[in-house]
Motif scaffolding. Structure first.
Motif, PDB file in Angstrom:
ATOM      1  N   ILE A 111       0.804  -1.092  -0.078  1.00  0.00           N
ATOM      2  CA  ILE A 111       0.008  -0.203   0.112  1.00  0.00           C
ATOM      3  C   ILE A 111       0.921   1.338  -0.105  1.00  0.00           C
ATOM      4  CG2 ILE A 111      -1.718   1.128   1.274  1.00  0.00           C
ATOM      5  CD1 ILE A 111      -2.772  -1.254   2.532  1.00  0.00           C
ATOM      6  N   ASP A 112       0.823   2.111  -1.147  1.00  0.00           N
ATOM      7  CA  ASP A 112       1.838   3.261  -1.434  1.00  0.00           C
ATOM      8  C   ASP A 112       0.914   4.453  -1.278  1.00  0.00           C
ATOM      9  OD1 ASP A 112       4.044   4.621  -1.882  1.00  0.00           O
ATOM     10  OD2 ASP A 112       3.560   4.313  -4.007  1.00  0.00           O
ATOM     11  N   ILE A 113       1.290   5.196  -0.259  1.00  0.00           N
ATOM     12  CA  ILE A 113       0.493   6.602  -0.096  1.00  0.00           C
ATOM     13  C   ILE A 113       1.435   7.715  -0.559  1.00  0.00           C
ATOM     14  CG2 ILE A 113      -0.610   8.137   1.288  1.00  0.00           C
ATOM     15  CD1 ILE A 113      -1.542   5.453   2.983  1.00  0.00           C
ATOM     16  N   LYS A 114       1.105   8.492  -1.579  1.00  0.00           N
ATOM     17  CA  LYS A 114       2.018   9.675  -1.966  1.00  0.00           C
ATOM     18  C   LYS A 114       1.538  11.020  -1.747  1.00  0.00           C
ATOM     19  CE  LYS A 114       4.814   6.975  -5.094  1.00  0.00           C
ATOM     20  NZ  LYS A 114       5.270   6.758  -6.553  1.00  0.00           N
ATOM     21  N   GLY A 115       2.208  11.962  -1.067  1.00  0.00           N
ATOM     22  CA  GLY A 115       1.673  13.183  -1.314  1.00  0.00           C
ATOM     23  C   GLY A 115       0.903  13.630   0.071  1.00  0.00           C
ATOM     24  N   ALA A 116       1.020  12.778   0.815  1.00  0.00           N
ATOM     25  CA  ALA A 116       0.335  13.093   2.552  1.00  0.00           C
ATOM     26  C   ALA A 116       1.600  13.395   3.499  1.00  0.00           C
ATOM     27  CB  ALA A 116      -0.384  12.012   2.562  1.00  0.00           C
ATOM     28  N   LYS A 117       1.139  14.208   4.246  1.00  0.00           N
ATOM     29  CA  LYS A 117       1.964  14.376   5.495  1.00  0.00           C
ATOM     30  C   LYS A 117       1.710  13.279   6.407  1.00  0.00           C
ATOM     31  CE  LYS A 117       1.086  19.294   5.711  1.00  0.00           C
ATOM     32  NZ  LYS A 117       0.334  20.386   6.298  1.00  0.00           N
ATOM     33  N   PRO A 118       2.767  12.974   7.211  1.00  0.00           N
ATOM     34  CA  PRO A 118       2.839  11.798   7.959  1.00  0.00           C
ATOM     35  C   PRO A 118       1.652  11.518   8.952  1.00  0.00           C
ATOM     36  CG  PRO A 118       4.994  12.790   8.115  1.00  0.00           C
ATOM     37  CD  PRO A 118       4.167  13.640   7.288  1.00  0.00           C
ATOM     38  N   GLU A 119       1.113  12.646   9.545  1.00  0.00           N
ATOM     39  CA  GLU A 119       0.031  12.457  10.246  1.00  0.00           C
ATOM     40  C   GLU A 119      -1.362  12.121   9.599  1.00  0.00           C
ATOM     41  OE1 GLU A 119       1.205  15.897  10.161  1.00  0.00           O
ATOM     42  OE2 GLU A 119       2.727  15.498  11.333  1.00  0.00           O
ATOM     43  N   THR A 120      -1.218  12.818   8.286  1.00  0.00           N
ATOM     44  CA  THR A 120      -2.254  12.300   7.482  1.00  0.00           C
ATOM     45  C   THR A 120      -2.391  10.963   6.982  1.00  0.00           C
ATOM     46  OG1 THR A 120      -2.495  14.620   6.637  1.00  0.00           O
ATOM     47  CG2 THR A 120      -3.543  12.918   5.365  1.00  0.00           C
ATOM     48  N   GLU A 121      -0.984  10.437   6.784  1.00  0.00           N
ATOM     49  CA  GLU A 121      -0.647   9.225   6.049  1.00  0.00           C
ATOM     50  C   GLU A 121      -1.252   8.200   7.339  1.00  0.00           C
ATOM     51  OE1 GLU A 121       2.860   6.592   4.717  1.00  0.00           O
ATOM     52  OE2 GLU A 121       2.937   8.584   4.319  1.00  0.00           O
ATOM     53  N   HIS A 122      -0.886   8.474   8.709  1.00  0.00           N
ATOM     54  CA  HIS A 122      -1.238   7.656   9.918  1.00  0.00           C
ATOM     55  C   HIS A 122      -2.829   7.467   9.732  1.00  0.00           C
ATOM     56  CE1 HIS A 122      -0.798   5.676  13.543  1.00  0.00           C
ATOM     57  NE2 HIS A 122      -1.661   6.511  14.059  1.00  0.00           N
ATOM     58  N   GLN A 123      -3.483   8.753   9.701  1.00  0.00           N
ATOM     59  CA  GLN A 123      -5.174   8.595   9.638  1.00  0.00           C
ATOM     60  C   GLN A 123      -5.669   7.737   8.579  1.00  0.00           C
ATOM     61  OE1 GLN A 123      -6.147  12.548   9.423  1.00  0.00           O
ATOM     62  NE2 GLN A 123      -6.200  13.046  11.597  1.00  0.00           N
ATOM     63  N   MET A 124      -4.925   7.509   7.597  1.00  0.00           N
ATOM     64  CA  MET A 124      -5.317   7.053   6.094  1.00  0.00           C
ATOM     65  C   MET A 124      -5.048   5.610   6.437  1.00  0.00           C
ATOM     66  SD  MET A 124      -4.192   9.417   2.910  1.00  0.00           S
ATOM     67  CE  MET A 124      -4.561   8.336   1.661  1.00  0.00           C
ATOM     68  N   VAL A 125      -3.914   5.054   7.074  1.00  0.00           N
ATOM     69  CA  VAL A 125      -3.677   3.851   7.236  1.00  0.00           C
ATOM     70  C   VAL A 125      -4.410   3.164   8.193  1.00  0.00           C
ATOM     71  CG1 VAL A 125      -2.069   2.119   8.268  1.00  0.00           C
ATOM     72  CG2 VAL A 125      -1.298   3.811   6.655  1.00  0.00           C
ATOM     73  N   LYS A 126      -5.100   3.985   9.315  1.00  0.00           N
ATOM     74  CA  LYS A 126      -6.262   3.572  10.417  1.00  0.00           C
ATOM     75  C   LYS A 126      -7.515   3.296   9.689  1.00  0.00           C
ATOM     76  CE  LYS A 126      -4.187   4.278  14.713  1.00  0.00           C
ATOM     77  NZ  LYS A 126      -4.189   3.108  15.675  1.00  0.00           N
ATOM     78  N   THR A 169      -0.592  -6.104  -7.649  1.00  0.00           N
ATOM     79  CA  THR A 169      -0.671  -6.572  -6.227  1.00  0.00           C
ATOM     80  C   THR A 169      -0.407  -5.588  -5.303  1.00  0.00           C
ATOM     81  OG1 THR A 169       1.674  -7.512  -5.873  1.00  0.00           O
ATOM     82  CG2 THR A 169      -0.170  -8.735  -6.446  1.00  0.00           C
ATOM     83  N   ALA A 170      -0.330  -4.193  -5.987  1.00  0.00           N
ATOM     84  CA  ALA A 170       0.045  -2.976  -5.085  1.00  0.00           C
ATOM     85  C   ALA A 170      -1.240  -2.166  -5.120  1.00  0.00           C
ATOM     86  CB  ALA A 170       1.202  -2.520  -5.578  1.00  0.00           C
ATOM     87  N   LEU A 171      -1.335  -1.441  -4.072  1.00  0.00           N
ATOM     88  CA  LEU A 171      -2.683  -0.181  -4.216  1.00  0.00           C
ATOM     89  C   LEU A 171      -1.996   1.093  -4.024  1.00  0.00           C
ATOM     90  CD1 LEU A 171      -5.623  -0.087  -3.986  1.00  0.00           C
ATOM     91  CD2 LEU A 171      -5.471  -0.128  -1.520  1.00  0.00           C
ATOM     92  N   HIS A 172      -1.878   1.824  -5.351  1.00  0.00           N
ATOM     93  CA  HIS A 172      -1.217   3.254  -5.130  1.00  0.00           C
ATOM     94  C   HIS A 172      -2.239   4.418  -4.855  1.00  0.00           C
ATOM     95  CE1 HIS A 172       2.346   1.592  -6.679  1.00  0.00           C
ATOM     96  NE2 HIS A 172       1.680   0.531  -7.662  1.00  0.00           N
ATOM     97  N   MET A 173      -1.909   5.210  -3.917  1.00  0.00           N
ATOM     98  CA  MET A 173      -2.806   6.469  -3.474  1.00  0.00           C
ATOM     99  C   MET A 173      -2.265   7.469  -3.629  1.00  0.00           C
ATOM    100  SD  MET A 173      -4.843   4.943  -0.081  1.00  0.00           S
ATOM    101  CE  MET A 173      -4.997   3.174  -0.043  1.00  0.00           C
ATOM    102  N   LYS A 174      -2.691   8.322  -4.402  1.00  0.00           N
ATOM    103  CA  LYS A 174      -2.019  10.120  -4.572  1.00  0.00           C
ATOM    104  C   LYS A 174      -3.055  10.961  -3.730  1.00  0.00           C
ATOM    105  CE  LYS A 174       0.265   8.972  -8.858  1.00  0.00           C
ATOM    106  NZ  LYS A 174      -0.203   8.900 -10.364  1.00  0.00           N
TER     107      LYS A 174
END
Length: 187
Positions: A111-126, A169-174
């Motif tokens: 699961i690849d998340i690009k363009g987000a701050k670490p706090e936002t990325e953590h919220q997205m993963v949760k 097999t990868a989920l990419h998020m921008k």
């Protein structure tokens, strides 16, 4: 025989016919609708191929003639299935290999998340874990990328737009985050 795939699935048998009047035997077989192909004449015999379903009809026809027939080769799926019963361990391993290969190629491995701050990325993963999107999950048991995108934009406040793409097999998020101006304090 025009269609070799169909003859493979139904099975075919090579026979060696010896005796007198082989030509009359072949003519009567064609009159009775028995498909004969790959006919080869040798010194004192004829090699021919017939379909597996025509063997009983061929036996009824050959009884009327002074010929003897013996089977020399067996080809096709029915005979492969009979052989696979003898090698049951190998066959089970072969089938399990393809089942495991299918399952592993339909899992989410990244699961690849690009363009987000670490706090936002953590919220997205949760949030992704709450809706059931995580590593090791089968793709056909989770939501579509469009529904994941809609759930993320509705569930997390500081996201303006999220692009979700399933690539192999990868989920990419921008991610595009909201840029709110700082509020000035009035004195």
């Amino acid at each position: 025989m025009k269609n070799k795939w169909l003859s493979f699935f139904s099975g075919k048998v090579q026979m060696e016919v010896k005796g007198k009047g082989i030509e009359r035997l072949l003519n009567e077989c064609t009159r009775n609708g028995i498909a004969i192909f790959a006919v080869k004449k040798k010194q004192d015999c004829v090699l021919l191929m017939i379909q597996l379903q025509d063997v009983h009809a061929f036996r009824r026809v050959i009884r009327k003639h002074e010929c003897k027939a013996s089977f020399t080769k067996r080809k096709g799926l029915p005979f492969l299935l009979l052989k696979s019963k003898l090698n049951l361990g190998f066959t089970a391993g072969f089938v399990m290999f393809f089942i495991i290969l299918f399952l592993l190629s339909n899992m989410i491995w990244d699961i690849d998340i690009k363009g987000a701050k670490p706090e936002t990325e953590h919220q997205m993963v949760k949030h992704l874990e709450e809706i059931g999107v995580k590593k090791g999950r089968l793709q056909f048991l989770m939501m579509t990328p469009e529904k994941i995108q809609k759930s993320l934009t509705n569930g997390i406040d500081n996201i303006t737009w999220v692009g979700v793409e399933l690539n192999g097999t990868a989920l990419h998020m921008k991610v595009v985050e909201k840029n709110e101006p700082t509020k000035e304090k009035y004195v």
